[in-house]
Design a protein around this motif. Structure first.
Motif, short mmCIF file in Angstrom:
data_model
loop_
_atom_site.label_atom_id
_atom_site.label_comp_id
_atom_site.label_asym_id
_atom_site.label_seq_id
_atom_site.Cartn_x
_atom_site.Cartn_y
_atom_site.Cartn_z
N GLY A 12 33.56 43.05 57.45
CA GLY A 12 34.54 44.33 57.75
C GLY A 12 35.74 44.31 57.11
N GLU A 13 36.13 43.42 56.09
CA GLU A 13 37.41 42.96 55.42
C GLU A 13 37.75 43.89 54.18
OE1 GLU A 13 38.05 39.04 54.83
OE2 GLU A 13 39.25 39.22 56.67
N PRO A 14 38.96 44.34 54.05
CA PRO A 14 39.11 45.11 52.82
C PRO A 14 38.54 44.33 51.71
CG PRO A 14 41.20 44.84 54.31
CD PRO A 14 40.22 43.96 54.83
N ARG A 15 38.32 45.43 50.55
CA ARG A 15 37.54 44.59 49.44
C ARG A 15 38.46 43.75 48.53
NH1 ARG A 15 34.92 49.57 46.22
NH2 ARG A 15 33.54 49.59 48.34
N LEU A 16 39.74 44.20 48.64
CA LEU A 16 40.62 42.93 47.89
C LEU A 16 40.42 41.73 48.40
CD1 LEU A 16 43.89 45.16 46.86
CD2 LEU A 16 42.36 43.56 45.46
N LEU A 17 40.47 41.53 49.73
CA LEU A 17 40.47 40.32 50.57
C LEU A 17 39.19 39.52 50.10
CD1 LEU A 17 41.87 40.40 53.89
CD2 LEU A 17 42.82 39.49 51.78
N ARG A 18 37.94 40.56 50.02
CA ARG A 18 36.76 39.93 49.67
C ARG A 18 36.73 39.37 48.30
NH1 ARG A 18 32.23 43.83 51.31
NH2 ARG A 18 33.93 45.20 51.76
N LEU A 19 37.27 40.24 47.33
CA LEU A 19 37.45 39.88 46.05
C LEU A 19 38.14 38.57 45.93
CD1 LEU A 19 37.10 40.50 42.96
CD2 LEU A 19 39.21 41.54 42.99
N LEU A 20 39.33 38.30 46.67
CA LEU A 20 40.05 37.10 46.63
C LEU A 20 39.24 35.94 46.95
CD1 LEU A 20 42.71 35.54 46.34
CD2 LEU A 20 43.21 36.28 48.69
N ASP A 21 38.46 36.06 47.97
CA ASP A 21 37.69 35.04 48.54
C ASP A 21 36.54 34.59 47.74
OD1 ASP A 21 39.10 34.82 50.82
OD2 ASP A 21 37.83 35.79 52.22
N ALA A 22 36.00 35.59 46.74
CA ALA A 22 35.04 35.28 45.93
C ALA A 22 35.60 34.55 44.89
CB ALA A 22 34.47 36.73 45.46
N LEU A 23 36.81 34.82 44.40
CA LEU A 23 37.31 34.04 43.12
C LEU A 23 37.63 32.97 43.62
CD1 LEU A 23 39.80 36.83 41.86
CD2 LEU A 23 37.71 36.06 40.61
N THR A 24 38.08 32.52 45.02
CA THR A 24 38.65 31.18 45.63
C THR A 24 37.27 30.65 45.61
OG1 THR A 24 40.39 32.13 46.91
CG2 THR A 24 39.61 30.03 47.54
N GLN A 25 36.16 31.04 45.84
CA GLN A 25 34.84 30.17 46.08
C GLN A 25 34.49 30.09 44.36
OE1 GLN A 25 32.80 30.60 49.01
NE2 GLN A 25 32.07 28.66 47.97
N ILE A 26 34.71 30.75 43.44
CA ILE A 26 34.26 30.32 42.21
C ILE A 26 35.20 29.26 41.80
CG2 ILE A 26 34.37 31.08 39.61
CD1 ILE A 26 33.67 34.11 40.76
N SER A 27 36.48 29.42 41.92
CA SER A 27 37.27 28.25 41.54
C SER A 27 36.89 27.01 42.21
CB SER A 27 38.71 28.78 41.71
OG SER A 27 39.57 27.73 42.27
N ASN A 28 36.51 26.98 43.44
CA ASN A 28 36.15 25.86 44.29
C ASN A 28 34.99 25.18 43.50
OD1 ASN A 28 36.15 24.11 46.43
ND2 ASN A 28 34.36 25.36 47.24
#
Lengths: 176, 434
Positions: A12-28
């Motif tokens: 249910g989250e805004p797209r930008l937040l999901r994008l940020l989480d995806a990038l965070t995951q990649i970096s992880n």
């Protein structure tokens, strides 16, 4: 930090937040692979040195460079997962008794996080540019050299993601 | 306002922020930034200090030791070697009153020699030992207290993440610190053992009224099959370091590979659990190392303020004497354990003490062991104790409350206090093997 907060995110989250989480995951994931790389590299070096008298050059340099990358690439995910060290006794009591004060404090803390990371980035940026322009390297010429700019770039990436994750905490708190 | 005053105020504000729940590294960085700004009058200089520390603080070969040892600890926990250590130790002690208790301590001692993080020991032995102890008539309180108490051995018996951190912080040899931890670690294990027998004899209501014997005897072949892999791994890691085949940093990688091989042969490791453990290692590494970076900024700020120097003069003028000073320090460490985790306590308090101790000619190896024991006592005392929380969350049993665990761990905290006093009184305990 509570597990609920750590698990934050979802559809249910805004797209930008999901994008940020995806990038965070990649970096992880990149950071995790670097740790695996360290294990393989060091084991090969030790085995090569002791069994075949053939060490790999530049291992200490590569270790010292990658540890910085590992930390900065994984710090955003560590923050998101609630793994950054904090003393949660008092704040948990505040959350239970005076939730609005606790939320205000948390927002102030997150803003402080963004502020100090901005200060770090402000000082780090020229250092990164200089290492790129001058082709700075570690190691000894003729044996092993590695450029320093990729690590400095990863430090920048990690710090930006970390600052954005602090921002995301504020946004998530407001959306709740 | 002098820089000394600024330093003091900054320290106070930092303590307040940490207590109020600001992330410890952020509190450290923010206060260092403001402190240096106030002392030098230049925000530009203050941010330069942060930027440089972010780049240099951990950019050293030796910091590779952090992820490698954490990973090794987790792989060892996943590989089922904790269970083996427990079975072997119990086979050895099963005829003694309170034998299963002793077995748990002995298993923890062995396990401590292949992991460096006490939360790993706490999690593993909560799963293995607590159900077994309760099945044989031990009380819930004693069972969890015993696991909490003996998990501490993981931090004292090499390899140990806390000793590694201390070595990095004070530029002492990690190999020497490891050797120095063996004596006090074994002393503590023996104290725990004696305490358990004494409590089983004189305080049966606390330990358990009717303790049954563990009667599954093991055949020699079983004993060998379970004992051999652990022995091999301990020999590989510690033997490799002291035999000069590899450095302590490399030992982390070799130990990880060794544990992987053993786990592969025993078929206890799946690709999925391996990836989970790797990610977990990354998160622990990031939070520990980020804290180290923040602590570097903080100790640079301290250096600018001249606080430790003035503090040292103060201590000298007070003519406290070393024993009194160290006792006072231990008290502060133990009290800090009530609000902070082990690495934070070490990274905040040691830089403050170091400049005071150095002119006094204190043996920093000994001081490191004292610090680690004091920190671990703080972790067993309420209201906050990380080992206790790990046990509570691993246990997943609503009938055992946090206060049960703290009460159960109290006798073990008391025994640690005896161990701490002994190490302070007889520094030779830490140095006799060096």
């Amino acid at each position: 930090m509570t597990a609920k907060e750590a698990a934050g995110g979802g559809a249910g989250e805004p797209r930008l937040l999901r994008l940020l989480d995806a990038l965070t995951q990649i970096s992880n994931v990149i950071g995790t692979l670097l740790i695996l790389g360290l294990v393989v590299l060091i084991t090969t070096d030790v085995a090569g040195r002791n069994l075949f008298g053939a060490p790999i050059s530049g291992v200490p340099e590569m270790v010292s460079l990658s540890i910085v990358a590992i930390v900065f690439l994984q710090a955003p995910q560590a923050l998101k997962a609630g793994r950054m060290t904090r003393s949660d006794g008092v704040i948990d009591i505040l959350h239970a008794r005076f939730p609005s004060i606790a939320r205000m404090l948390e927002t102030a803390y997150d803003l402080t996080g963004i502020a100090v990371l901005s200060a770090i980035l402000y000082a780090h940026w020229p250092m990164m540019v200089r290492s790129w322009v001058r082709d700075d390297f570690v190691g000894a010429v003729g044996d092993f050299t590695a450029p320093t700019w990729p690590i400095k770039a990863m430090l920048t990436t990690g710090s930006i993601l970390l600052a954005l994750q602090f921002g995301a905490r504020i946004v998530r708190r407001a959306l709740k | 306002m002098t820089s000394f005053d600024i330093g003091l105020i900054t320290l106070g504000v930092m303590a307040l922020l940490v207590l109020l729940g600001m992330l410890v590294p952020i509190a450290l960085i923010a206060c260092s930034f403001v402190g240096v700004w106030a002392i030098k009058g230049s925000p530009l200089l203050a941010s330069k200090m942060l930027g440089l520390a972010a780049n240099d603080a951990i950019s050293s070969y030796f910091f590779g030791v952090v992820p490698l040892f954490v990973l090794m600890g987790f792989v060892v926990s996943e590989s089922g070697m904790g269970r083996d250590a427990f079975d072997v130790a119990n086979a050895a002690f099963r005829r003694i009153k309170g034998g299963l208790g002793i077995g748990t301590i002995a298993a923890n001692t062995i396990f401590a020699a292949i992991t460096g993080i006490s939360i790993a020991s706490a999690a593993v032995f909560t799963k293995i030992a607590v159900p077994e102890l309760r099945r044989h008539g031990y009380t819930a309180r004693f069972s969890v207290g015993l696991v909490a108490g003996s998990s501490v051995l993981g931090m004292l018996i090499p390899p140990s993440l806390l000793l590694i951190l201390y070595g990095l912080l004070t530029e002492q040899s990690i190999g020497d610190l490891f050797v120095a931890g063996i004596g006090p670690g074994l002393l503590l294990a023996v104290l725990f053992g004696i305490g358990t027998i004494a409590m089983a004899t004189f305080a049966p209501r606390f330990v358990g009224e009717t303790l049954s014997q563990n009667d599954d005897a093991m055949t020699a072949a079983e004993l060998l099959a379970k004992g051999l892999p652990i022995t091999a791994l301990i020999t590989l890691v510690l033997g490799g370091i002291y035999g000069g085949f590899f450095t302590p940093v490399e030992a982390g990688a070799i130990g990880t590979v060794g544990a992987l091989l053993i786990g592969g042969v025993k078929r206890t490791l799946s690709m999925r659990s391996l990836w989970r453990v790797l990610v977990e290692t990354g998160l622990v590494t990031a939070s520990v190392c980020f804290l180290i970076i923040a602590a570097q900024m903080y100790s640079r700020m301290l250096a600018f303020s001249g606080l430790p120097g003035s503090f040292g003069t103060l201590v000298t003028n007070a003519e406290l004497g070393l024993i009194a000073l160290v006792s006072l320090y231990c008290l502060v460490v133990i009290l800090s354990g009530m609000i902070l985790d082990s690495s934070s306590i070490m990274l905040i308090l040691v830089p403050l003490m170091l400049p005071v101790l150095q002119p006094m000619g204190v043996d920093l190896i000994w001081f490191g062991i004292v610090t680690v024991i004091a920190i671990e006592i703080g972790l067993l005392t309420p209201p906050f104790g990380i080992s206790v929380y790990v046990i509570k969350s691993t246990l997943d049993d609503a009938t055992i409350t946090l206060s049960d665990i703290f009460i159960g761990a109290a006798p073990f905290a008391a025994m640690m206090l005896i161990c701490l006093a002994t190490v302070i009184a007889f520094p030779a305990l830490t140095t006799f093997m060096l």
